[in-house]
Design a protein around this motif. Structure first.
Motif, mmCIF file in Angstrom:
data_model
loop_
_atom_site.group_PDB
_atom_site.id
_atom_site.type_symbol
_atom_site.label_atom_id
_atom_site.label_comp_id
_atom_site.label_asym_id
_atom_site.label_seq_id
_atom_site.Cartn_x
_atom_site.Cartn_y
_atom_site.Cartn_z
ATOM 1 N N GLY A 188 0.906 -1.223 0.046
ATOM 2 C CA GLY A 188 0.073 0.122 0.018
ATOM 3 C C GLY A 188 1.072 1.100 0.023
ATOM 4 O O GLY A 188 0.517 2.312 -0.553
ATOM 5 N N ASP A 189 2.008 1.398 0.717
ATOM 6 C CA ASP A 189 2.931 2.470 0.538
ATOM 7 C C ASP A 189 3.951 2.376 -0.563
ATOM 8 O O ASP A 189 4.310 3.406 -0.741
ATOM 9 C CB ASP A 189 3.728 2.461 1.929
ATOM 10 C CG ASP A 189 4.543 3.731 2.149
ATOM 11 O OD1 ASP A 189 3.930 4.918 2.112
ATOM 12 O OD2 ASP A 189 5.795 3.545 2.021
ATOM 13 N N ALA A 190 3.924 1.387 -1.297
ATOM 14 C CA ALA A 190 4.832 1.231 -2.282
ATOM 15 C C ALA A 190 4.025 1.503 -4.062
ATOM 16 O O ALA A 190 4.869 1.233 -4.700
ATOM 17 C CB ALA A 190 5.432 -0.162 -2.494
ATOM 18 N N LEU A 191 2.915 1.877 -3.887
ATOM 19 C CA LEU A 191 2.351 1.919 -4.997
ATOM 20 C C LEU A 191 2.465 3.484 -5.796
ATOM 21 O O LEU A 191 2.750 4.552 -4.918
ATOM 22 C CB LEU A 191 0.585 2.210 -4.781
ATOM 23 C CG LEU A 191 -0.031 0.641 -3.973
ATOM 24 C CD1 LEU A 191 -1.539 0.989 -3.756
ATOM 25 C CD2 LEU A 191 0.055 -0.289 -5.282
ATOM 26 N N ASN A 192 2.786 3.341 -6.944
ATOM 27 C CA ASN A 192 2.976 4.763 -7.797
ATOM 28 C C ASN A 192 1.966 5.746 -7.846
ATOM 29 O O ASN A 192 1.503 6.072 -9.038
ATOM 30 C CB ASN A 192 3.790 4.370 -8.880
ATOM 31 C CG ASN A 192 2.821 3.632 -9.825
ATOM 32 O OD1 ASN A 192 1.696 3.194 -9.480
ATOM 33 N ND2 ASN A 192 3.250 3.631 -11.108
ATOM 34 N N THR A 193 1.472 6.291 -6.648
ATOM 35 C CA THR A 193 0.311 7.449 -6.755
ATOM 36 C C THR A 193 0.901 8.171 -5.481
ATOM 37 O O THR A 193 1.697 7.966 -4.825
ATOM 38 C CB THR A 193 -0.771 6.734 -6.587
ATOM 39 O OG1 THR A 193 -1.762 7.546 -6.692
ATOM 40 C CG2 THR A 193 -0.987 5.843 -5.422
ATOM 41 N N ASN A 194 0.007 9.202 -5.518
ATOM 42 C CA ASN A 194 0.006 10.288 -4.435
ATOM 43 C C ASN A 194 -0.549 9.824 -2.841
ATOM 44 O O ASN A 194 -1.168 8.553 -2.946
ATOM 45 C CB ASN A 194 -0.552 11.593 -4.709
ATOM 46 C CG ASN A 194 -2.137 11.350 -5.062
ATOM 47 O OD1 ASN A 194 -2.743 10.850 -4.468
ATOM 48 N ND2 ASN A 194 -2.394 12.164 -6.341
ATOM 49 N N TYR A 195 -0.247 10.544 -2.183
ATOM 50 C CA TYR A 195 -0.545 10.486 -0.767
ATOM 51 C C TYR A 195 -2.172 10.022 -0.665
ATOM 52 O O TYR A 195 -2.531 9.182 0.263
ATOM 53 C CB TYR A 195 -0.117 11.475 0.373
ATOM 54 C CG TYR A 195 -0.386 11.005 1.743
ATOM 55 C CD1 TYR A 195 0.473 10.240 2.624
ATOM 56 C CD2 TYR A 195 -1.524 11.862 2.210
ATOM 57 C CE1 TYR A 195 -0.170 10.212 3.872
ATOM 58 C CE2 TYR A 195 -2.049 11.598 3.692
ATOM 59 C CZ TYR A 195 -1.245 10.692 4.415
ATOM 60 O OH TYR A 195 -1.496 10.565 5.686
ATOM 61 N N ASP A 196 -2.987 10.805 -1.213
ATOM 62 C CA ASP A 196 -4.561 11.023 -1.074
ATOM 63 C C ASP A 196 -4.859 9.382 -1.560
ATOM 64 O O ASP A 196 -5.771 8.737 -0.960
ATOM 65 C CB ASP A 196 -4.971 11.810 -1.780
ATOM 66 C CG ASP A 196 -4.773 13.449 -1.116
ATOM 67 O OD1 ASP A 196 -4.591 13.368 -0.136
ATOM 68 O OD2 ASP A 196 -4.876 14.329 -1.967
ATOM 69 N N THR A 256 -3.187 -4.600 -8.879
ATOM 70 C CA THR A 256 -2.130 -3.500 -8.641
ATOM 71 C C THR A 256 -0.840 -3.790 -9.504
ATOM 72 O O THR A 256 0.376 -3.587 -9.266
ATOM 73 C CB THR A 256 -1.267 -3.778 -7.001
ATOM 74 O OG1 THR A 256 -1.147 -5.391 -6.745
ATOM 75 C CG2 THR A 256 -2.312 -3.086 -6.051
ATOM 76 N N ARG A 257 -1.130 -4.641 -10.390
ATOM 77 C CA ARG A 257 0.044 -4.971 -11.540
ATOM 78 C C ARG A 257 0.388 -3.934 -12.244
ATOM 79 O O ARG A 257 -0.448 -3.049 -12.761
ATOM 80 C CB ARG A 257 -0.832 -5.874 -12.514
ATOM 81 C CG ARG A 257 0.216 -6.439 -13.550
ATOM 82 C CD ARG A 257 -0.560 -7.401 -14.706
ATOM 83 N NE ARG A 257 -1.396 -8.338 -14.276
ATOM 84 C CZ ARG A 257 -1.171 -9.457 -14.083
ATOM 85 N NH1 ARG A 257 0.221 -9.938 -14.569
ATOM 86 N NH2 ARG A 257 -1.972 -10.588 -13.701
ATOM 87 N N GLY A 258 1.671 -3.878 -12.194
ATOM 88 C CA GLY A 258 2.432 -2.448 -12.847
ATOM 89 C C GLY A 258 2.390 -1.349 -12.030
ATOM 90 O O GLY A 258 2.823 -0.067 -12.329
ATOM 91 N N ARG A 259 1.682 -1.233 -10.635
ATOM 92 C CA ARG A 259 1.569 -0.312 -10.005
ATOM 93 C C ARG A 259 2.669 -0.179 -8.781
ATOM 94 O O ARG A 259 2.792 0.846 -8.079
ATOM 95 C CB ARG A 259 0.147 -0.171 -9.160
ATOM 96 C CG ARG A 259 -0.956 -0.469 -10.180
ATOM 97 C CD ARG A 259 -1.279 0.875 -11.027
ATOM 98 N NE ARG A 259 -2.441 0.788 -11.712
ATOM 99 C CZ ARG A 259 -3.016 1.896 -12.137
ATOM 100 N NH1 ARG A 259 -2.610 3.203 -11.953
ATOM 101 N NH2 ARG A 259 -4.269 1.438 -12.935
ATOM 102 N N GLU A 260 3.662 -1.108 -8.712
ATOM 103 C CA GLU A 260 4.567 -0.971 -7.477
ATOM 104 C C GLU A 260 6.013 -0.125 -7.687
ATOM 105 O O GLU A 260 6.377 -0.551 -8.967
ATOM 106 C CB GLU A 260 4.647 -2.457 -7.080
ATOM 107 C CG GLU A 260 5.834 -2.225 -5.961
ATOM 108 C CD GLU A 260 6.186 -3.890 -5.469
ATOM 109 O OE1 GLU A 260 7.025 -4.046 -4.654
ATOM 110 O OE2 GLU A 260 5.722 -4.695 -6.115
#
Length: 290
Positions: A142-150, A214-218
């Motif tokens: 959950g903390d390693a996803l390539n997105t912002n804090y929100d 989460t494929r490709g999102r880490e």
């Protein structure tokens, strides 16, 4: 000062389906835990025919192993150098073994009592190993996803809400399933087996959906040299008393002691009364003998 002039990283847009997909793993987290803490000792004593004190010993051994197992798996996933990421390979690699072990834990096999006791001790240890092997990396993902804090907060919120739904499935649904099946087949062991197959399948699907969403999102970070230190040295470093980390240590010890207490109550009751087959003398008589 430099942070004021840093350009934000390019982040992929997170759809609602991705957020919900990650959150579904909360169901996979809650069902196995609920089954273990609410029904496992009851199954051992009522269906498998194991002495309550021995059943408490089996659960306590596994929970104590889990206290060692958690930081070990965390160390492995932190130092994983797979091109597919540090978290997701663990989830997919341990998911099928976890499903099989969950089913076997609530399957009453016809074998001598001593072998059955050893069998359930082994299954318990394997359960906590594979459950940690899958769940700890999924939580860390959950903390390693390539997105912002929100968006990360939304993912964790979805996880928490669906984890509560999973708690209902894992803690409230089994008696209804068992009673319904038993009324049809009139076989308690078979009823438990069908029930656990259903919930194990839901657990498998929940984690698999989250893994696929989460494929490709880490984000795959470059490991620092300090992260390659040996496991024992790393653990000793974690356990050092540091002012800023003392609350975290206290929470961890509280959670571990709470788990051990719930699993060990039947054990200590048997030891004190002298009805534990492994220690036939009551604890309150040891002082007199000494």
């Amino acid at each position: 000062f430099e942070l004021l002039f840093m350009k934000p990283l390019k982040e992929r847009v997170f759809s609602k389906s991705t957020i919900l997909g990650y959150g579904v793993a909360g169901i996979g987290n809650a069902i196995p835990a609920g089954l273990f803490y609410v029904y496992f000792i009851f199954f051992l004593t009522t269906v498998a025919g194991i002495n309550p004190a021995i059943a408490g010993s089996i659960s306590l051994i596994a929970v104590l192993w889990d206290a060692i197992n958690d930081p070990m798996v965390g160390f492995w996933t932190d130092n994983c150098k797979s091109k597919y990421g540090r978290r997701r390979p663990f989830v997919i690699g341990g998911l099928l073994p976890l499903t099989v072990v969950i089913i076997l834990m609530f399957t009453n096999l016809n074998m001598p009592l001593n072998f059955k006791t050893a069998w359930f001790i082994l299954l318990n240890i394997l359960f906590w190993f594979f459950f940690t092997f899958v769940d700890v990396p999924m939580i860390a993902l959950g903390d390693a996803l390539n997105t912002n804090y929100d968006n990360k907060t939304k993912c964790r919120t979805a996880w928490t809400v669906l984890m509560m739904c999973g708690s209902v499935l894992g803690e409230s649904l089994p008696p209804a399933i068992i009673d319904f099946i038993d009324s049809k087949v009139n076989n308690v062991s078979l009823s438990w087996f069908i029930m656990i197959c259903v919930l194990a399948l839901i657990t498998f699907l929940a984690y698999f959906i989250a893994w696929n969403a989460t494929r490709g999102r880490e984000v795959i970070p470059k490991l620092e040299k300090t992260q390659g230190m040996k496991y024992a040295r790393r653990c000793l470093g974690i356990l050092r008393v540091q002012r800023s980390r003392c609350p975290n240590h206290g929470v961890y010890l509280h959670l571990q002691s709470g788990s051990a207490r719930r699993a060990g109550n039947p054990l200590f009751t048997g030891l004190y009364s002298g009805k534990h087959p492994w220690f036939p003398m009551p604890w309150h008589n040891f002082r007199q003998v000494w």
